[in-house]
Motif scaffolding. Structure first.
Motif, mmCIF file in Angstrom:
data_model
loop_
_atom_site.group_PDB
_atom_site.id
_atom_site.type_symbol
_atom_site.label_atom_id
_atom_site.label_comp_id
_atom_site.label_asym_id
_atom_site.label_seq_id
_atom_site.Cartn_x
_atom_site.Cartn_y
_atom_site.Cartn_z
ATOM 1 N N ALA A 74 0.835 -1.207 0.000
ATOM 2 C CA ALA A 74 0.000 0.000 0.000
ATOM 3 C C ALA A 74 0.867 1.252 0.000
ATOM 4 N N ASN A 75 1.943 1.244 0.777
ATOM 5 C CA ASN A 75 2.854 2.391 0.792
ATOM 6 C C ASN A 75 3.526 2.574 -0.561
ATOM 7 N N ASN A 76 3.936 1.475 -1.198
ATOM 8 C CA ASN A 76 4.528 1.549 -2.533
ATOM 9 C C ASN A 76 3.532 2.145 -3.523
ATOM 10 N N ALA A 77 2.296 1.690 -3.458
ATOM 11 C CA ALA A 77 1.261 2.182 -4.375
ATOM 12 C C ALA A 77 1.017 3.676 -4.140
ATOM 13 N N ALA A 78 0.963 4.086 -2.865
ATOM 14 C CA ALA A 78 0.719 5.492 -2.545
ATOM 15 C C ALA A 78 1.846 6.367 -3.078
ATOM 16 N N LYS A 79 3.093 5.935 -2.920
ATOM 17 C CA LYS A 79 4.231 6.694 -3.437
ATOM 18 C C LYS A 79 4.137 6.827 -4.946
ATOM 19 N N PHE A 80 3.799 5.747 -5.608
ATOM 20 C CA PHE A 80 3.674 5.755 -7.067
ATOM 21 C C PHE A 80 2.563 6.683 -7.515
ATOM 22 N N ALA A 81 1.441 6.645 -6.822
ATOM 23 C CA ALA A 81 0.287 7.469 -7.194
ATOM 24 C C ALA A 81 0.587 8.957 -7.016
ATOM 25 N N LYS A 82 1.430 9.290 -6.053
ATOM 26 C CA LYS A 82 1.753 10.701 -5.795
ATOM 27 C C LYS A 82 2.847 11.233 -6.715
ATOM 28 N N ALA A 83 3.567 10.331 -7.370
ATOM 29 C CA ALA A 83 4.687 10.752 -8.236
ATOM 30 C C ALA A 83 4.202 11.335 -9.540
#
Length: 145
Positions: free
Chosen positions: A136-145
């Motif tokens: 979930a943290n990986n996905a959140a970082k990707f979504a914010k990039a």
């Protein structure tokens, strides 16, 4: 090329859909559909959020959020009040009817967790939770990039 059996997203998507079906069926007697229960959960955590805060925190678009809140209003689970700090927005508050079903909703969510973790030892459960949180943290970082 990745095989479908190796696609993490495929399995997470399947679990999400089955979870929506499970919770939707269990909450149907209360007039709460699979599209509304997440908004109640968020408001149980922090009552009085506005539509934008709810949409952003649950990662839904404004239209989906508006429809879910409208349905919850119709069923008398939330009330809308003008935001005194910003008269252009509304804040949403849980009603007594919502508070009356809070334990039922969280019981259903707990039951779904038990369904998912059937046959898991405590160590496996903890490992799954750690890995899902990391994803979930990986996905959140990707979504914010």
């Amino acid at each position: 090329m990745i095989r479908k059996e190796e696609s993490i997203g495929r399995w997470i998507s399947m679990l999400y859909r089955y979870g929506q079906i499970y919770v939707g069926r269990k909450m149907q007697p209360y007039g709460i559909g699979k599209g509304q229960f997440m908004f109640l959960i968020k408001l149980f955590g922090k009552d009085g959020l506005n539509q934008e805060e709810l949409a952003e925190s649950l990662n839904f678009d404004k239209g989906t959020t508006a429809r879910a809140l409208h349905k919850l209003e119709q069923e008398d689970y939330v009330v809308r009040e003008k935001n005194v700090g910003d008269r252009r927005s509304n804040r949403f508050f849980l009603t007594g009817k919502a508070r009356d079903i809070e334990s039922a909703l969280f019981t259903v969510l707990g039951q779904w967790t038990e369904v998912l973790a059937t046959g898991f030892c405590a160590e496996d459960r903890q490992q799954v939770l750690r890995l899902l949180e990391k994803m979930a943290n990986n996905a959140a970082k990707f979504a914010k990039a």
